[in-house]
Design a protein around this motif. Structure first.
Motif, PDB file in Angstrom:
ATOM      1  N   GLY A 172       0.810  -1.216   0.000  1.00 21.66           N
ATOM      2  CA  GLY A 172       0.000   0.000   0.000  1.00 21.66           C
ATOM      3  C   GLY A 172       0.840   1.260   0.000  1.00 21.66           C
ATOM      4  O   GLY A 172       0.520   2.231  -0.694  1.00 21.66           O
ATOM      5  N   TRP A 173       1.954   1.257   0.757  1.00 22.69           N
ATOM      6  CA  TRP A 173       2.771   2.471   0.828  1.00 22.69           C
ATOM      7  C   TRP A 173       3.474   2.743  -0.495  1.00 22.69           C
ATOM      8  O   TRP A 173       3.654   3.905  -0.877  1.00 22.69           O
ATOM      9  CB  TRP A 173       3.775   2.387   1.978  1.00 22.69           C
ATOM     10  CG  TRP A 173       4.767   1.271   1.918  1.00 22.69           C
ATOM     11  CD1 TRP A 173       4.679   0.061   2.521  1.00 22.69           C
ATOM     12  CD2 TRP A 173       6.023   1.253   1.220  1.00 22.69           C
ATOM     13  NE1 TRP A 173       5.786  -0.708   2.247  1.00 22.69           N
ATOM     14  CE2 TRP A 173       6.635  -0.002   1.457  1.00 22.69           C
ATOM     15  CE3 TRP A 173       6.691   2.180   0.416  1.00 22.69           C
ATOM     16  CZ2 TRP A 173       7.866  -0.344   0.921  1.00 22.69           C
ATOM     17  CZ3 TRP A 173       7.926   1.833  -0.109  1.00 22.69           C
ATOM     18  CH2 TRP A 173       8.496   0.585   0.135  1.00 22.69           C
ATOM     19  N   ALA A 174       3.862   1.690  -1.210  1.00 23.35           N
ATOM     20  CA  ALA A 174       4.519   1.896  -2.498  1.00 23.35           C
ATOM     21  C   ALA A 174       3.551   2.487  -3.512  1.00 23.35           C
ATOM     22  O   ALA A 174       3.898   3.405  -4.274  1.00 23.35           O
ATOM     23  CB  ALA A 174       5.081   0.570  -3.013  1.00 23.35           C
ATOM     24  N   GLU A 175       2.323   1.983  -3.543  1.00 21.27           N
ATOM     25  CA  GLU A 175       1.331   2.502  -4.476  1.00 21.27           C
ATOM     26  C   GLU A 175       0.983   3.947  -4.133  1.00 21.27           C
ATOM     27  O   GLU A 175       0.733   4.763  -5.033  1.00 21.27           O
ATOM     28  CB  GLU A 175       0.081   1.622  -4.437  1.00 21.27           C
ATOM     29  CG  GLU A 175       0.343   0.212  -4.967  1.00 21.27           C
ATOM     30  CD  GLU A 175      -0.865  -0.700  -4.819  1.00 21.27           C
ATOM     31  OE1 GLU A 175      -1.925  -0.205  -4.359  1.00 21.27           O
ATOM     32  OE2 GLU A 175      -0.770  -1.893  -5.157  1.00 21.27           O
ATOM     33  N   PHE A 176       0.967   4.273  -2.836  1.00 23.89           N
ATOM     34  CA  PHE A 176       0.684   5.650  -2.426  1.00 23.89           C
ATOM     35  C   PHE A 176       1.806   6.593  -2.862  1.00 23.89           C
ATOM     36  O   PHE A 176       1.554   7.667  -3.417  1.00 23.89           O
ATOM     37  CB  PHE A 176       0.505   5.709  -0.907  1.00 23.89           C
ATOM     38  CG  PHE A 176       0.397   7.105  -0.359  1.00 23.89           C
ATOM     39  CD1 PHE A 176      -0.774   7.832  -0.506  1.00 23.89           C
ATOM     40  CD2 PHE A 176       1.473   7.698   0.292  1.00 23.89           C
ATOM     41  CE1 PHE A 176      -0.879   9.131  -0.010  1.00 23.89           C
ATOM     42  CE2 PHE A 176       1.385   8.986   0.791  1.00 23.89           C
ATOM     43  CZ  PHE A 176       0.202   9.707   0.641  1.00 23.89           C
TER      44      PHE A 176
END
Length: 665
Positions: free
Chosen positions: A431-435
């Protein structure tokens, strides 16, 4: 009694009228409109209408309404099979539950479209009629699916030709669970349902290996439309969300292949939104998929290079040996990856075990070595460990010149940038990478930042090495294995053994000279990492050039080495290096020597007793005594230092999340 006779008369007239019209040799009967009333002008108010009243017309086979002017063809069929309707999931609902705008019988021909969406969302909220027994426990799933549909391409423009409403897929009245063979969205029925709009795709699918489910429906093991496209998350072709959904759906049957694809450069960049990175459909054809050994397959021996050339125009014939599914655990198919992955993972495990143990033992011993002191709180005395000594002798020893501190800044900032941009690619489905990739507008700008930071990093590392070699080459008396050299020597081994004896309370701590054994490890680890990451990164960066003569698996090796070495750097730099220099009890919370360039003289004497005595005996010590940094300079140093440490620790947490969520490979 009068109302009963009136209702019976109305039903009789409706039945006679329907039979008469159905028997007529011309067109099917038309549903009565507001301007064409039933014989006798009979009306029923909404509260008087029953299902029997509705089926008296709509229950007649062939009942329809003309769509042409003045009652001319074509006709829209409005007949309903009451038994099938009652057997469906909506069987306990009345007609007026859905057709809420009917106020009387006869009713207007042009009714509003039934609002399935609002009712299904209300079902989950408990606001809609609860007449479907099995639906109550699944109401949350129903709400989620309905909301997914509202964001899909099928719901964006309900009037568009190829956009499907709820009834287009599920029918208006015969709705069954998708596991029921009577359902239009049942696994084996979905190709025909979707093919009503997607005719070209259906024809291709029938000829593909997945189309075997239509040829041998009794097996039912092949993928159909909803297996690949999901039921409700239908996005526009080519958009990122569609790729992610389809890739995940492919993994339902091909879990191993999808996992191995997602650790390749193709999979990582495609997941982040790079439209030039190969997706499943680019190599396998989305609807016309064939076996690998089929002459029609895009990845057959005859067609593979041609398929690669769609993206890699200059690739040589050996490029076809690229492992599109780089499973390092499969020795037979990927021996090169198996060996490299095993060696590097072994190095990572041994390195982390040794230095994490080293740090924990150091923390325990240093904390335990502090003397006790008594403190008084509210008149009560407590025995606690003494706080670390803060030196303030009024004199400082110059340890690092401004050139080396500037080099350290370039190294630190470039490494932080490389970790941020590189770990996003290594763990793309977190999730943090996509954000983060969304904040930067996609992988294109991200890649530019990553490569720019890489250039700064390599210049800082190898520029420093060149400067050191140039300086020592001019000093004919320089001792390559002396105290001022960063090359390993026998004393480092003795110091390390002495340090471990001290950890376990078996002796005094060793007396260090200018460079300690852990500082030399940090120093040479940077060069080792820069070499591995640099060489592999250059191969990946300039892949169009190297693909002309390197075999395809060389790019798999480069990608694997690049990622694993970067992971090792993160887990040592932001843990071991931070602890050795900032987080051990005698330094916590920050050592500012790399920011100010100098140590307090007493701290220098305590940290490097051998160097202190050597410089004092030679008279060099006085030459390197400088005034302490100003209060303002110290404040700036603390702000900058804590900022770097904070960013590093945040990145460490994100990488740890990525590791436990997906693993290294």
């Amino acid at each position: 009694m009068k109302m009963l006779y009136l209702r019976l008369a109305a039903s009789l007239l409706l039945a006679v009228y329907s039979v008469a019209v159905a028997a007529a040799p011309t067109a099917p009967a038309a549903s009565p409109g507001a301007e064409r009333m039933l014989p006798g002008e009979i009306r029923l108010a909404r509260e008087e209408i029953t299902e029997t009243d509705c089926l008296s017309c709509h229950g007649q086979k062939g009942f329809s309404v003309p769509l042409g002017k003045n009652g001319t063809p074509p006709y829209r069929r409005l007949d309903i099979d009451g038994d099938t309707l009652h057997a469906s999931v909506h069987g306990n609902y009345t007609c007026l539950d859905c057709h809420s705008d009917i106020e009387q019988l006869p009713h207007k021909v042009d009714l509003q479209t039934v609002d399935c969406i609002s009712c299904h969302i209300q079902q989950g909220e408990g606001a809609a009629p609860e007449r479907t027994p099995w639906l109550h426990s699944d109401s949350l799933d129903l709400v989620i699916q309905t909301k997914q549909y509202t964001r899909s391409v099928h719901a964006e423009q309900q009037d568009a030709k190829n956009n499907a409403s709820c009834a287009d897929c599920h029918t208006a009245h015969y709705v069954f669970p998708s596991s029921d063979p009577r359902s239009t969205v049942y696994k084996l029925n979905s190709p025909q349902t979707c093919g009503a709009c997607h005719e070209k795709e259906l024809e291709e699918y029938r000829q593909s290996i997945h189309g075997a489910s239509l040829k041998t429906p009794w097996k039912g093991e092949s993928a159909t439309c909803t297996d690949c496209h999901s039921a409700h998350q239908i996005a526009k072709s080519g958009v990122l969300s569609a790729h992610r959904v389809i890739t995940e759906e492919c993994g339902s049957c091909h879990a191993k292949e999808v996992r191995s694809y997602k650790i390749t450069t193709h999979g990582q960049l495609a997941w982040l939104g790079d439209k030039d990175a190969a997706q499943c459909k680019d190599c396998h054809d989305p609807h016309n998929t064939h076996k690998v050994d089929s002459p029609d397959s895009l990845i057959s021996e005859e067609n593979r290079l041609k398929t690669c050339h769609k993206c890699h125009e200059d690739a040589g014939p050996d490029f076809i040996h690229y492992r599109a599914h780089a499973d390092i655990g499969d020795f037979e198919r990927n021996p090169e990856l198996w060996w490299l992955g095993g060696i590097m993972i072994g190095i990572i495990i041994l390195t982390l075990i040794f230095f994490y143990s080293h740090s924990m033992l150091w923390f325990w011993r240093e904390l335990k070595s502090r003397p006790y002191e008594w403190v008084v709180v509210d008149g009560k005395r407590f025995r606690v460990r003494a706080k670390r000594i803060k030196h303030n002798s009024g004199k400082n020893f110059q340890r690092f010149s401004w050139q080396w501190r500037l080099n350290h800044w370039a190294l630190a900032l470039s490494v932080l940038t490389l970790v941020l941009t590189g770990m996003v690619v290594m763990f793309p489905d977190t999730g943090w990478a996509e954000f983060i990739i969304g904040l930067f507008g996609g992988p294109r700008g991200f890649g530019l930042i990553h490569r720019s930071a890489a250039v700064v990093f390599l210049i800082a590392v190898f520029g420093h090495g060149i400067a050191v070699l140039w300086r020592v080459s001019r000093d004919k008396d320089f001792d390559w294995f002396g105290p001022d050299s960063l090359l390993p020597r026998k004393k480092d081994w003795e110091d390390m053994k002495g340090q471990f004896r001290w950890f376990f309370g078996k002796g005094e701590p060793p007396r260090f000279d200018r460079w300690t054994y852990w500082e030399k490890f940090d120093y040479w680890a940077v060069y080792w990492g820069a070499f591995v990451i640099g060489v592999s990164g250059i191969i990946l960066w300039f892949s169009p050039f190297f693909s002309r003569f390197l075999p395809g698996w060389a790019f798999n090796l480069s990608s694997l080495a690049h990622g694993l070495e970067a992971f090792l750097a993160v887990m040592t730099l932001f843990v071991v290096h931070f602890f050795n220099n900032h987080f051990r009890p005698s330094k916590f919370p920050l050592d500012t020597v790399m920011f100010t360039g100098s140590w307090d003289l007493e701290e220098f004497k305590e940290e490097r007793p051998e160097e202190y005595e050597r410089l004092k005996a030679s008279g060099e010590l006085e030459k390197r005594i400088v005034p302490p940094p100003s209060k303002e300079f110290k404040t700036v140093s603390y702000v900058l230092g804590f900022t770097l440490l904070g960013i590093g620790l945040i990145l460490l947490v994100l990488v740890t999340i990525g590791f436990f969520q997906r693993g290294l490979v």
